[in-house]
Design an enzyme around this catalytic site. Structure first.
Site, short mmCIF file in Angstrom:
data_model
loop_
_atom_site.label_atom_id
_atom_site.label_comp_id
_atom_site.label_asym_id
_atom_site.label_seq_id
_atom_site.Cartn_x
_atom_site.Cartn_y
_atom_site.Cartn_z
N THR A 185 5.52 -2.58 13.46
CA THR A 185 6.80 -3.25 13.22
C THR A 185 7.43 -2.59 12.00
O THR A 185 6.74 -1.90 11.24
CB THR A 185 6.60 -4.75 12.92
OG1 THR A 185 5.79 -4.87 11.74
CG2 THR A 185 5.87 -5.45 14.06
N GLU A 330 6.23 -6.71 19.22
CA GLU A 330 5.07 -7.51 19.64
C GLU A 330 5.09 -7.84 21.13
O GLU A 330 4.13 -8.39 21.66
CB GLU A 330 5.02 -8.83 18.84
CG GLU A 330 4.67 -8.68 17.37
CD GLU A 330 5.88 -8.42 16.48
OE1 GLU A 330 6.91 -7.94 16.99
OE2 GLU A 330 5.79 -8.69 15.26
N LYS A 438 21.52 -21.47 4.55
CA LYS A 438 21.40 -22.93 4.42
C LYS A 438 22.46 -23.42 3.44
O LYS A 438 22.36 -23.18 2.24
CB LYS A 438 20.01 -23.32 3.96
CG LYS A 438 19.74 -24.79 4.22
CD LYS A 438 18.25 -25.09 4.26
CE LYS A 438 18.00 -26.39 4.99
NZ LYS A 438 16.63 -26.80 5.00
N TRP A 443 22.31 -25.57 8.60
CA TRP A 443 22.16 -24.15 8.88
C TRP A 443 23.44 -23.53 9.43
O TRP A 443 24.12 -24.12 10.26
CB TRP A 443 21.04 -23.93 9.90
CG TRP A 443 19.68 -24.27 9.37
CD1 TRP A 443 18.93 -25.36 9.70
CD2 TRP A 443 18.91 -23.51 8.44
NE1 TRP A 443 17.73 -25.33 9.01
CE2 TRP A 443 17.70 -24.20 8.23
CE3 TRP A 443 19.12 -22.32 7.74
CZ2 TRP A 443 16.70 -23.75 7.37
CZ3 TRP A 443 18.14 -21.86 6.89
CH2 TRP A 443 16.95 -22.57 6.70
#
Ligand code: ADP
Length: 542
Positions: A185, A330, A438, A443
């Site tokens: 990654t 992944e 936030k 959010w």
């Protein structure tokens, strides 16, 4: 009672064996680092992959050993892939845009015995190799005529290594759960994590992504993966294209709009895949030079959120179907691709676009779950959001050398993405957990704001980050680059957004920047932007 079918393991070598036997004449065309276009067939590629397997055997490579590559998309890279995995070793593709220290870390962590590099990356590996004590040699992917002088202790010329090797190699048969390739990654937080793919996962993923509602690959297609082979194995496309006998076109090092357009046009490319940044470049070139791509039918836009305006432009101006795709290293990487369901095809354009802008539906083989903050599964109603969890036979179950990562729990992998899934099964990414803003305990999705901002005619690219605010904790700051020949006006952009989002979502400020920091896989580096603007004071607070 067990079924009475043959137990034939699913192996990567069978892909190229199949292509050579059944699509022998289909072409693999590459723009080389040396310059000229190279073309040959699956039959040729299979012979050279076998020579590669013999050469590796001659170097003492054993099943399970890791072989690194630092290379563009091209035929030699393709041969190394199949030669390495086919003989039972592990092909570890590396992103050349990593910092040399990170590159050394990866070579050491993977314990690569040899590394194959394109000419472009010779200076890089010369710098890195002294810090990798276990590295036994470097193979420069070129011929004798182009082989440069090097400071490396043990350097080989690719064509010399292959020269004289037998074109016949008895591909071994082994457990399909054996490792075939390794990708790390990007490691935006901490060290990159290794994802070790198996032969079985690679084959199942190839079947899945070739399906009509996914990438729709077949021998009728001419496929150009812009996404690099070091970015999650070019999203699995070279494997799946080989499975189906599609003609493949490899762009080498030239990924700018003009070069891509020229290659796509010359080779009659029907399908391509890449990140939005790449398509910005291509569409910019085509728009400015009045070019079209008449053979192109489908493009996958993924890796980061595809702007709705881009999907619309491709469809309406150029007649190209842009399929939004989502995935992760992944996940081999494909987790979802977007196509309309039959009953949606006659919907009004705007309603269809509302669906197509989402990240898409999972293929058979990927299951999704939305986990709320309280740990419970949320309904698939298109509204309830939470962390997206996935599972399936091509989702990793542990990281290489770090088996206890917190991301894997109860048979699910936590993606770190916040998402919704609607009743039709369409998944929409709200944001990466770490990119969400936030504000006053609520959010705000940076992805949504960016998408709207990019539909403003004066804006080319947009990125939204949270900056500190004494009352609201964080407020959104919008950064934009100007569309060609335009000058975005702050008030105008904010008014435009105010008409589209809730009042408290409207960014507190807009900055026009020349360019964004772009990561190794072509994505805007939000982490770097957050660092740059970490002490930023909004004008209203000055
Ligand atoms: P990284 O971007 O971390 O280098 P990956 O290439 O594996 O590593 O990227 C996976 C992540 O990219 C996903 O978890 C998601 O956050 C993001 N991503 C991929 N495709 C999309 C998409 N279509 N829309 C939004 N985000 C996406």
């Amino acid at each position: 009672m067990l079924g009475l079918m043959m137990e034939m393991p699913l192996l990567v070598s069978s892909l190229i064996r199949h292509a050579a036997a059944n699509h022998a004449e289909a072409e693999i065309v590459s723009r080389t680092v040396e310059g000229p276009i190279h073309r040959y067939t699956y039959a040729d590629a299979h012979l050279r992959a076998q020579q590669m397997a013999n050469a590796l055997t001659g170097l003492g490579i054993k099943p399970g050993d890791r072989i690194g590559t630092i290379a563009w998309n091209g035929y030699r890279h393709y041969e190394v892939w199949f030669g390495t995995s086919g003989m039972g070793a592990v092909c570890h593709t590396m992103n050349p845009r990593l910092h040399p220290d990170q590159m050394a870390y990866l070579l050491n962590h993977a314990e690569d015995r040899y590394v194959f590099v394109d000419l472009t990356f010779l200076p890089l590996i010369e710098q890195v190799a002294p810090h990798v004590p276990g590295l036994e040699g470097v193979v420069v992917m070129t011929d004798r005529a182009h082989m440069p002088d090097t400071t490396l202790a043990n350097a080989f010329c690719y064509e010399e290594l292959l020269d004289g090797q037998s074109e016949s190699f008895d591909w071994p048969v082994f457990d399909e759960n054996t490792a075939s390739s390794l990708c790390y990654t990007s490691g935006t937080t901490g060290h990159p994590k290794g994802v070790l793919y198996s032969h079985r996962a690679t084959i199942l993923h190839s079947y899945a992504i070739a399906m009509p509602s996914m990438l729709c690959l077949s021998d009728a297609e001419t496929v150009l993966p812009v996404v690099p082979m070091f970015h999650v194995n070019a999203w699995g496309i070279p494997y799946a294209a080989t499975m189906t006998g599609a003609k493949q076109v490899m762009p080498g090092p030239r990924l700018d709009g003009e070069s891509l357009w020229a290659l796509m046009d010359a080779e009659g490319v029907t399908f391509s895949a890449g990140v939005p940044t790449i398509w910005h470049g291509l569409l910019g070139y085509m728009g400015e030079n009045n070019k079209r791509l008449d053979t192109m039918q489908r493009m996958i836009v993924g890796g980061s959120a595809a702007p709705r305006s881009m999907i619309e432009l491709l469809a309406n101006e150029y007649g190209i179907e842009a399929r939004h795709g989502w995935g992760m290293t992944e996940m081999s990487p494909v987790g979802a691709v977007n196509t309309l369901k039959p009953h949606m095809r006659d919907w009004p354009a705007d309603d269809r676009m509302n669906v197509l802008a989402k990240q898409g539906r999972p293929p058979f083989g990927v299951e999704m779950m939305i986990e709320g903050d309280d740990g419970t599964a949320q309904p698939h109603d298109g509204t309830a959001h939470g962390e997206l969890k996935v599972r399936g036979p091509w989702v990793c179950r542990a990281y290489f050398g770090d088996e206890d990562s917190g991301a894997h729990r109860d048979g699910w992998f936590g993606t770190g993405d916040v998402a919704t899934v609607d009743a039709d099964g369409y998944m929409q990414i709200v944001d990466r957990k770490k990119d969400m803003i936030k504000s006053g305990g609520e959010w705000i999705s940076s992805i949504d704001l960016e998408d709207f901002a990019m539909s403003h005619p004066d804006v080319a690219q947009a990125a939204v980050i949270g900056v500190a605010h004494p009352k609201w904790d964080e407020r959104p700051l919008l950064l934009v680059t100007a569309a060609a020949g335009r000058t975005p006006d702050r008030e105008d952009v904010l008014e435009f957004l105010a008409a589209k989002v809730a009042k408290w979502w409207v960014p507190d400020h807009v900055l026009v920047v020349d360019a964004f920091p772009i990561g190794g896989t072509g994505k805007v580096l939000k982490t770097e932007l957050r660092e740059t603007y970490s002490g930023y004071t909004l004008p209203e607070l000055r």
